[in-house]
Enzyme design. Structure first.
Site, PDB file in Angstrom:
ATOM      1  N   LYS A  25       0.837  -1.200   0.000  1.00  0.00           N
ATOM      2  CA  LYS A  25       0.000   0.000   0.000  1.00  0.00           C
ATOM      3  C   LYS A  25       0.876   1.256   0.000  1.00  0.00           C
ATOM      4  CE  LYS A  25      -2.768   0.269   3.802  1.00  0.00           C
ATOM      5  NZ  LYS A  25      -3.051   1.596   4.339  1.00  0.00           N
ATOM      6  N   ASP A 330       2.346  -0.710  12.133  1.00  0.00           N
ATOM      7  CA  ASP A 330       1.116  -1.325  11.614  1.00  0.00           C
ATOM      8  C   ASP A 330       0.944  -2.780  12.073  1.00  0.00           C
ATOM      9  OD1 ASP A 330       0.405   1.020  10.357  1.00  0.00           O
ATOM     10  OD2 ASP A 330       1.280   0.454   8.433  1.00  0.00           O
ATOM     11  N   ARG A 402      -7.092  -3.415  10.478  1.00  0.00           N
ATOM     12  CA  ARG A 402      -6.030  -4.158  11.190  1.00  0.00           C
ATOM     13  C   ARG A 402      -6.559  -4.817  12.466  1.00  0.00           C
ATOM     14  NH1 ARG A 402      -2.099  -3.648   7.649  1.00  0.00           N
ATOM     15  NH2 ARG A 402      -1.674  -1.594   6.804  1.00  0.00           N
TER      16      ARG A 402
END
Ligand code: S3P
Length: 445
Positions: A25, A330, A402
């Site tokens: 991404k 992340d 997530r």
């Protein structure tokens, strides 16, 4: 295939097989922007792009760029006309650009629009409209940019002007999005701009701009402080790339495989940029059997290869603090799941940034892991977590991809007895094929 909110996810008998994950991404956003600014026609091949990447494509088109998409199997080829002329980069705007759920789109495009033509308005969904934007406006204003925020947040109005002034800026947060925004703005400044960052953040912007002809460098001192210098003005050449798989998406399978007693998973064609793969070292320190196999570097200098994970090893607790955090930012919700399956108490500190992601990820993962049965103590900037008795968990994802993927992994790996997600579709923000990939390795019956 999809999973419905009423479907309970349960421990898998085994997790075995090979798969590929959607294109990175972070690299995708940057490639699309660079192509729109470049001189000449570019071609970007993306595997299964998620909603965030489509947000950048749509936003660039709203600002006057010319990007078109053609499906080719599970890839989408984006042709970008490019707006730059020899020796100069394109000016984008005016227009209203919808960045959806994507903080990276909004922050990078604020930097691009700062030297654009006319007024650009950047808007986002409810989650993105809650996220802090002064962090990107302030440093850009030091370059002479004219930016108006709405109570420190989006909508953002950017009145483009060129040239911007070069500046020496010290960022208060270790954020690659801000480095990216400043670097794009610096392409249209006459002179050297430098950006100092309190930590090591992903360096995709630098690798790509350097490959496309910009004089851009990074140095990191012994305290982990990084300085990025960009010499402007700089034109970009057009290019043709395939964007490799996203390490952060692959991480779901790494954690699932590391936790499961009977797992052997290979993820092929993944970006292995060392500013992204810190999770591998953490998992190895916890005792997991994870291996990287770097195969080649692409034209933009991004290392690419395969990752292998095997299960069956007991995991031990780990403590993550300070400069450990930015390269794992992340992956921390998934790491909470690994920590809840490990022996001992794990600790995360210095991760206050998680509170301003797509959701407040400290409180969201805390509530989710507690409901899954783990012992979770919330701290202002992290957590303490240890194993509990797996429970049937009903999870509020807050629409955060997530959190949804982390809790699915908790179910498949047996850290929860079962998991129901309120919004399983939100995985499509980064990983539209998450559920079908899960089925392909045996996670879903
Ligand atoms: C990103 C940087 C990270 C990360 C985000 C993508 C990027 O944000 O959380 O998902 O592509 O630059 P920060 O660097 O702002 O923490």
């Amino acid at each position: 295939m999809t999973v419905a909110a009423s479907d309970a996810l349960r421990p898998a008998a085994a997790l075995r097989g090979s798969l590929t994950v959607p294109s990175d991404k972070s690299i995708s956003h940057r490639a699309l922007i660079c192509a729109a600014l470049a001189n000449g026609k570019s071609r970007i091949s993306l595997r299964e792009p998620g909603e965030d990447v489509w947000s950048t494509i749509g936003a660039l088109n709203s600002l006057g760029a010319s990007l078109s998409a053609v499906r080719d199997g599970n890839a989408v080829v984006i042709e970008v006309a490019g707006g730059g002329s020899p020796g100069a980069i394109a000016q984008l705007g005016p227009g209203i650009a919808d960045c959806g759920n994507s903080g990276t789109s909004m922050r990078l495009l604020t930097g691009v629009a700062a030297s654009g033509s006319g007024q650009a308005t950047l808007v986002g969904d409810e989650s993105l409209s809650r996220r802090p934007m002064a962090r990107v406006a302030e440093p850009l204003r030091q370059m002479g940019a004219e930016i108006v925020l709405t109570n420190g947040r989006a909508p953002i109005i950017v009145r483009g002007r060129r040239p911007l002034r070069p500046a020496h800026v010290e960022l208060q947060v270790a954020s690659a999005q801000l480095v990216g925004a400043m670097s794009f703005a610096a392409l249209a400044a006459n002179g050297t701009t430098s950006v100092t960052v309190p930590g090591v953040v992903r360096d995709h912007t630098e690798r790509m701009l350097r490959a496309l002809g910009t004089d851009i460098q990074r140095s990191t001192d012994t305290d982990g402080l990084s300085t990025i210098t960009i010499n402007g003005p700089s034109a970009l050449r057009s290019f043709d790339i395939h964007v490799p798989g996203d390490f952060s998406s692959a991480s779901a399978w790494l954690i699932a495989g590391a936790l499961h007693a009977d797992a052997a998973i290979t993820i092929d064609d993944v970006g292995l940029n060392p500013t992204r793969t810190a999770l591998v070292k953490v998992l190895q320190a916890m005792g997991a059997r994870v291996r990287l196999n770097e195969v080649y570097s692409d034209d933009t200098g991004e290392p690419i290869g395969a990752i292998h994970v095997r299960g069956g090893e007991p995991l031990k607790a780990v403590t993550l603090t300070g400069t450990d955090i930015a390269p794992l930012i992340d992956e921390l919700p998934l790491l909470a799941v690994a920590m809840a399956g490990a022996d001992g108490t794990s600790v995360v500190r210095g991760a206050g940034e998680l509170r301003v992601k797509e959701s407040d990820r400290i409180s969201a993962i805390g509530a989710a892991m507690t409901s899954a049965g783990a012992h979770f103590e919330e701290l202002p900037d992290g957590w303490r977590i240890r194993r509990g008795t797996p429970q049937d968990a009903q999870i509020t994802t807050h629409g955060d991809h997530r959190i949804a993927m982390a809790l699915a992994v908790a179910a498949w790996a047996g850290v929860a007895r079962s998991v129901e997600l309120d919004d399983p579709d939100c995985v499509a923000v980064s990983y539209p094929s998450f559920w079908s990939d899960a089925r392909s390795i045996g996670a879903l019956a």
